[in-house]
Write an enzyme that holds these catalytic residues in place. Sequence first.
Site, short mmCIF file in Angstrom:
data_model
loop_
_atom_site.label_atom_id
_atom_site.label_comp_id
_atom_site.label_asym_id
_atom_site.label_seq_id
_atom_site.Cartn_x
_atom_site.Cartn_y
_atom_site.Cartn_z
N LYS A 101 -71.31 -41.31 -2.10
CA LYS A 101 -70.40 -41.84 -3.13
C LYS A 101 -69.01 -41.32 -2.80
CE LYS A 101 -70.02 -41.80 -8.24
NZ LYS A 101 -70.71 -41.38 -9.47
N SER A 176 -71.75 -45.00 -12.69
CA SER A 176 -70.61 -45.18 -11.83
C SER A 176 -70.95 -45.21 -10.34
CB SER A 176 -69.60 -44.05 -12.07
OG SER A 176 -70.19 -42.80 -11.76
N SER A 200 -74.97 -41.71 -14.28
CA SER A 200 -74.43 -42.49 -13.17
C SER A 200 -75.30 -42.61 -11.93
CB SER A 200 -73.07 -41.93 -12.75
OG SER A 200 -72.10 -42.41 -13.63
#
Length: 535
Positions: A101, A176, A200
């Site tokens: 990420k 996210s 997330s």
Amino acid sequence: MPSLECLPSREAKGYQRKRKMINPLLMQPAHRVLPLLRAGEISSVELVRAALDWIAEADPDLGAFLYVAEARAMARAISIDKARHQGEEVGPLAGLPVALKDNMCQRDTPTTCGSRILEGFRSPYDATVVRKLEEAGAVILGKCNMDEFAMGSSTENSAFQQTRNPWDLERVPGGSSGGSAAAVTAGEVYLSLGSDTGGSIRQPASFCGLPGMKPTYGRVSRYGLVAFASSLDQIGAFARNIPDLALAMQTISGHDSLDSTSLPEAVPDYLGALQREPGALRVGVAKDQLALEGLSPSVRQIFEEAIAKLAGLGFLLEEVTLPHASYGLPTYYLIAPAECSANLARFDGIRYGLREEGRDLFDQYCRTRRQGFGAEVRRRIMVGTYALSAGYREAFYLKAQKVRTLIRQDFTEAFKRVDLIALPTTPTVAFRFGERTEDPLSMYMADLFTIPISLAGLPALSLPIDWIPPEEGEGPPMPVGMQLVGPAMAETRVLQAAYCYEKSSGLHDLIPSFVNDRKGLRFDPQQCSQIWGQI
Ligand code: GLN
């Protein structure tokens, strides 16, 4: 249940482009290709090349990656093949394509956190998880899209691009960590790392039909993870099945003197533990949570069927209550913004990324932050600053801390009677683009069931339990996830129970037709005799 070998997926308008065929090796779980790499039947160069080619083919439609480190990944693949050839110890993930990420630092690589304010910033050092992945031999292909500073539930808050859900390109992948989830779902990488502050990892895992795990707070080092809400942030992983997830979690977990909140406990052998049956574990079902407004009736029904399957597998179901968990959302939306308002103060136009010149220093701060932060991040900074300000701190921030303690105690009480708690991961399946962007509260609702667990700092994973047709409108079936939650440090138990369920469901072999609309991509286990014992 429909025949699920290769479910139809819907192409978004304008995305009907015919893609080249994926290399079938890319859709296999890691634990099926690692033995092939080890035996020299394929090389890391071949595998990394295939993954990079597929990213070039698929990612313009998918939008999972913000940055692809092609030259660096190929160079690493070459050196791993060479080391293996020379008989050197290359590590359990040697040669495997993985992704991060974009809020995790990798030396000399851009880290944007999905924000304009970090445009142009390159990390000067490696996060501990990056070091651990590389020591294990993984090849990091790049950085995945995310909601700006990990604030959001759809990846629509990225300042740079949309990421599409591979099961239906007109729907969000969740957030996210949406880019990390989409990349694994679509065969771009075998494993990816995400961060989970309030859901997330688990929420996008559920929306994309993947297993995804958030460990106990402190289990994985946060060194090199750009902080959002430090008392909640944890790094975890996405994978195609539970053994792969166990391998990923094992690789990144462990004490780190560079993170003062890191726990000193040794990391058990998660993967090895999967070969043992967990026994008749008691699973708590929180009926009060299932009554919460917002849980879609069809998700509730699929969840209840999954619970019944758990009972059929020998788990003992027990009713528990989590009386304060319904205060999770308001509690989180005071604590997380309060911490974010402090953490994001460092982005001032002086030290990192974007700089907007101003009349004086204060003007420069204001211009840079106004220009660099998106609407949701600005909202959180304002809410958090307000909740911490003189006169309001007791009423908001400290009150929220007290409720957090009550939520934590609910779990402590429940775990006196049960070994695990099962909950839906999300109240609905993945929603369509734009459906919730105008109404922050409806976006926040996506984390209704994940947030209380984050506030309590407990380990939890989401695993797919079924695919259901959309409740309104047309479209292909979408995945539904179930959360299994354990007491602190009980990752092994959570993984064992999830593996039991996964083996009986067979759902982990499904691939979206975005990847390939031809059948027959299932890997034939006969072709690969060595699955266990070699990883
Ligand atoms: N969706 C939640 C939020 O917006 C959780 C995000 C996360 O876990 N990083 O804060």
